[in-house]
Design a protein around this motif. Structure first.
Motif, PDB file in Angstrom:
ATOM      1  N   ASP A 111       9.538   1.809  -7.265  1.00 47.12           N
ATOM      2  CA  ASP A 111      10.511   2.191  -6.244  1.00 47.12           C
ATOM      3  C   ASP A 111       9.927   3.247  -5.317  1.00 47.12           C
ATOM      4  O   ASP A 111      10.198   3.249  -4.119  1.00 47.12           O
ATOM      5  CB  ASP A 111      11.802   2.701  -6.893  1.00 47.12           C
ATOM      6  CG  ASP A 111      11.554   3.795  -7.912  1.00 47.12           C
ATOM      7  OD1 ASP A 111      10.390   4.107  -8.180  1.00 47.12           O
ATOM      8  OD2 ASP A 111      12.535   4.344  -8.430  1.00 47.12           O
ATOM      9  N   ASN A 112       9.105   4.122  -5.901  1.00 46.32           N
ATOM     10  CA  ASN A 112       8.481   5.160  -5.076  1.00 46.32           C
ATOM     11  C   ASN A 112       7.572   4.554  -4.018  1.00 46.32           C
ATOM     12  O   ASN A 112       7.568   4.985  -2.870  1.00 46.32           O
ATOM     13  CB  ASN A 112       7.674   6.095  -5.983  1.00 46.32           C
ATOM     14  CG  ASN A 112       7.602   7.510  -5.429  1.00 46.32           C
ATOM     15  OD1 ASN A 112       8.543   7.990  -4.809  1.00 46.32           O
ATOM     16  ND2 ASN A 112       6.483   8.161  -5.656  1.00 46.32           N
ATOM     17  N   GLU A 113       6.823   3.565  -4.402  1.00 46.82           N
ATOM     18  CA  GLU A 113       5.898   2.931  -3.467  1.00 46.82           C
ATOM     19  C   GLU A 113       6.659   2.232  -2.346  1.00 46.82           C
ATOM     20  O   GLU A 113       6.292   2.316  -1.170  1.00 46.82           O
ATOM     21  CB  GLU A 113       5.026   1.922  -4.227  1.00 46.82           C
ATOM     22  CG  GLU A 113       3.897   1.348  -3.394  1.00 46.82           C
ATOM     23  CD  GLU A 113       3.001   0.426  -4.216  1.00 46.82           C
ATOM     24  OE1 GLU A 113       3.378   0.087  -5.357  1.00 46.82           O
ATOM     25  OE2 GLU A 113       1.945   0.059  -3.711  1.00 46.82           O
ATOM     26  N   ILE A 114       7.725   1.549  -2.726  1.00 47.27           N
ATOM     27  CA  ILE A 114       8.524   0.834  -1.735  1.00 47.27           C
ATOM     28  C   ILE A 114       9.205   1.822  -0.788  1.00 47.27           C
ATOM     29  O   ILE A 114       9.243   1.628   0.424  1.00 47.27           O
ATOM     30  CB  ILE A 114       9.551  -0.063  -2.433  1.00 47.27           C
ATOM     31  CG1 ILE A 114       8.821  -1.180  -3.180  1.00 47.27           C
ATOM     32  CG2 ILE A 114      10.551  -0.630  -1.450  1.00 47.27           C
ATOM     33  CD1 ILE A 114       9.688  -1.935  -4.144  1.00 47.27           C
ATOM     34  N   LYS A 115       9.688   2.888  -1.380  1.00 45.33           N
ATOM     35  CA  LYS A 115      10.317   3.940  -0.573  1.00 45.33           C
ATOM     36  C   LYS A 115       9.309   4.530   0.417  1.00 45.33           C
ATOM     37  O   LYS A 115       9.624   4.725   1.595  1.00 45.33           O
ATOM     38  CB  LYS A 115      10.850   5.015  -1.510  1.00 45.33           C
ATOM     39  CG  LYS A 115      11.585   6.137  -0.835  1.00 45.33           C
ATOM     40  CD  LYS A 115      12.288   6.999  -1.866  1.00 45.33           C
ATOM     41  CE  LYS A 115      11.372   7.541  -2.939  1.00 45.33           C
ATOM     42  NZ  LYS A 115      12.071   8.322  -3.957  1.00 45.33           N
ATOM     43  N   ASN A 116       8.118   4.787  -0.068  1.00 51.73           N
ATOM     44  CA  ASN A 116       7.085   5.317   0.811  1.00 51.73           C
ATOM     45  C   ASN A 116       6.727   4.323   1.905  1.00 51.73           C
ATOM     46  O   ASN A 116       6.515   4.713   3.053  1.00 51.73           O
ATOM     47  CB  ASN A 116       5.827   5.665   0.005  1.00 51.73           C
ATOM     48  CG  ASN A 116       5.955   6.998  -0.711  1.00 51.73           C
ATOM     49  OD1 ASN A 116       6.693   7.867  -0.278  1.00 51.73           O
ATOM     50  ND2 ASN A 116       5.250   7.141  -1.812  1.00 51.73           N
ATOM     51  N   TYR A 117       6.651   3.068   1.547  1.00 48.53           N
ATOM     52  CA  TYR A 117       6.351   2.035   2.535  1.00 48.53           C
ATOM     53  C   TYR A 117       7.399   2.046   3.630  1.00 48.53           C
ATOM     54  O   TYR A 117       7.091   1.998   4.826  1.00 48.53           O
ATOM     55  CB  TYR A 117       6.300   0.667   1.862  1.00 48.53           C
ATOM     56  CG  TYR A 117       6.274  -0.498   2.835  1.00 48.53           C
ATOM     57  CD1 TYR A 117       5.117  -0.795   3.538  1.00 48.53           C
ATOM     58  CD2 TYR A 117       7.405  -1.271   3.059  1.00 48.53           C
ATOM     59  CE1 TYR A 117       5.091  -1.848   4.442  1.00 48.53           C
ATOM     60  CE2 TYR A 117       7.387  -2.318   3.946  1.00 48.53           C
ATOM     61  CZ  TYR A 117       6.234  -2.606   4.639  1.00 48.53           C
ATOM     62  OH  TYR A 117       6.216  -3.642   5.537  1.00 48.53           O
ATOM     63  N   TRP A 118       8.641   2.110   3.193  1.00 50.70           N
ATOM     64  CA  TRP A 118       9.720   2.087   4.180  1.00 50.70           C
ATOM     65  C   TRP A 118       9.650   3.309   5.086  1.00 50.70           C
ATOM     66  O   TRP A 118       9.776   3.217   6.306  1.00 50.70           O
ATOM     67  CB  TRP A 118      11.075   2.019   3.478  1.00 50.70           C
ATOM     68  CG  TRP A 118      12.195   1.839   4.444  1.00 50.70           C
ATOM     69  CD1 TRP A 118      12.977   2.804   4.996  1.00 50.70           C
ATOM     70  CD2 TRP A 118      12.649   0.602   5.006  1.00 50.70           C
ATOM     71  NE1 TRP A 118      13.888   2.252   5.846  1.00 50.70           N
ATOM     72  CE2 TRP A 118      13.703   0.902   5.878  1.00 50.70           C
ATOM     73  CE3 TRP A 118      12.250  -0.731   4.844  1.00 50.70           C
ATOM     74  CZ2 TRP A 118      14.392  -0.081   6.596  1.00 50.70           C
ATOM     75  CZ3 TRP A 118      12.924  -1.707   5.561  1.00 50.70           C
ATOM     76  CH2 TRP A 118      13.969  -1.380   6.424  1.00 50.70           C
TER      77      TRP A 118
END
Length: 314
Positions: A111-118
DNA sequence: AATGAATGCAACCGCCAAAGC
DNA sequence: CGCTTTGGCGGTTGCATTCAT
């Protein structure tokens, strides 16, 4: 919510350090090793106790985060694939900032990676356009430009029979990705024309993740057309979209640089139009209002340069 | 080559809900 | 039944790296 781990018996661990000695900041290799080895022997859960028992001067929270976001063996590394990016855009449209829920559909991604991507990639584009990243305008831009580009990348990937390969590069159960991402693409095709499935993956076995409500059928359709006009079959033509223009269906073809699949792909330098448009570009309707045409001409998306429309039935 | 700005990402923080006591 | 502990989540921050001038 609680872990199913059995309770750790008191007295199994060495005396705990004072909280004031808790370490913070980047993890060292030694700490990573300690945590990894401890979890390999005892499993995860009861993070506060685990931290003490493993001899780590870290909070349980910190250990949990380090394990889940970095050390866990099935964590995927490297850039997000077009399929993954498409899925993120799609699921975010559906669920908003429910990062962990979105992450559940991207095996190996946190989730952290996806959040960062966003926050880094997606919101950057919104900032450049001076629009809210969660606004309808931006969602329309994503639907109009970004997702078709990703779709093309996905199709290119699948056409070269590498989709399965890409999805199985890791030990993670990546078939889930296929089941989620690819069938949902068919929801972009509200018109009767049938999608050509070059990957032999069955689009008809639709997944649990669909986006029909998010990508209105009266808005945009990107798909492989069964009958693509000859002038659109040029090797330089990457995309072909059907867009409603003042309640009239028009086809739009666009040429996207294959070097990238983020929003920069829509820069004027990398995107050129083919075909012709018989009306004024300023008439194009994008959802509510002509915001793209009227407001975005100074941005990296210049509609005059990007789109040339061709009426259906030409 | 130097330096300031921009970017990417790991890690932390605060809040909340569920379970234990 | 209320307090404490634990785990999970989304938001934010800090810093190393990359890029632009």
């Amino acid at each position: 919510m609680r872990s199913a781990m059995p309770p750790v018996t008191k007295g199994m661990c060495p005396p705990s350090e004072d909280d004031s000695e808790l370490r913070r900041g980047p993890w060292t290799l030694e700490e990573d090793t300690l945590l990894t080895h401890y979890i390999a022997r005892h499993g995860e859960g009861r993070w506060n106790m685990l931290a003490k028992c493993a001899g780590l001067r870290r909070t349980g929270k910190s250990c949990r985060l380090r394990w889940l976001n970095y050390l866990k063996p099935d964590i995927k590394r490297g850039n997000l694939t077009p399929q993954e990016q498409l899925l993120i855009l799609e699921l975010h449209s559906k669920w908003g900032n429910r990062w962990s829920k979105i992450a559940q559909h991207l095996p190996g991604r946190t989730d952290n990676e996806i959040k960062n991507y966003w926050r880094t990639r997606v919101q950057k584009q919104a900032r450049q356009l001076n629009i809210e990243s969660n606004s309808k305008k931006f969602l329309e831009a994503v639907r109009c430009f970004w997702m078709p580009t990703l779709l093309q990348k996905v199709e290119q990937t699948s056409s070269s029979s590498s989709l399965k390969e890409m999805s199985s590069q890791n030990s993670a159960p990546s078939d889930q990705l296929l089941d989620c991402a690819i069938p949902s693409l068919s929801t972009f095709s509200p018109l009767p024309n049938k999608i050509t499935d070059r990957s032999n993956h069955s689009f008809e076995n639709s997944s649990s993740v669909t986006s029909q409500s998010l990508y209105p059928t009266d808005f945009i359709n990107t798909s492989e057309q069964t009958e693509i006009p000859e002038h659109l079959t040029s090797p330089n033509v990457y995309g072909h979209a059907t867009v409603y223009n003042n309640n009239q269906i028009v086809n739009a073809s666009y040429n996207i640089d294959s070097s990238g699949y983020d929003m920069e792909g829509f820069s004027l330098a990398s995107m050129s139009a083919v075909g012709s448009y018989e009306g004024s570009p300023s008439e194009c309707q994008m959802g509510e209002g002509n915001w793209i045409c009227n407001e975005m001409t100074d941005t990296l998306w210049n509609m005059d340069d990007i789109w040339q429309f061709r009426e259906l039935g030409e």
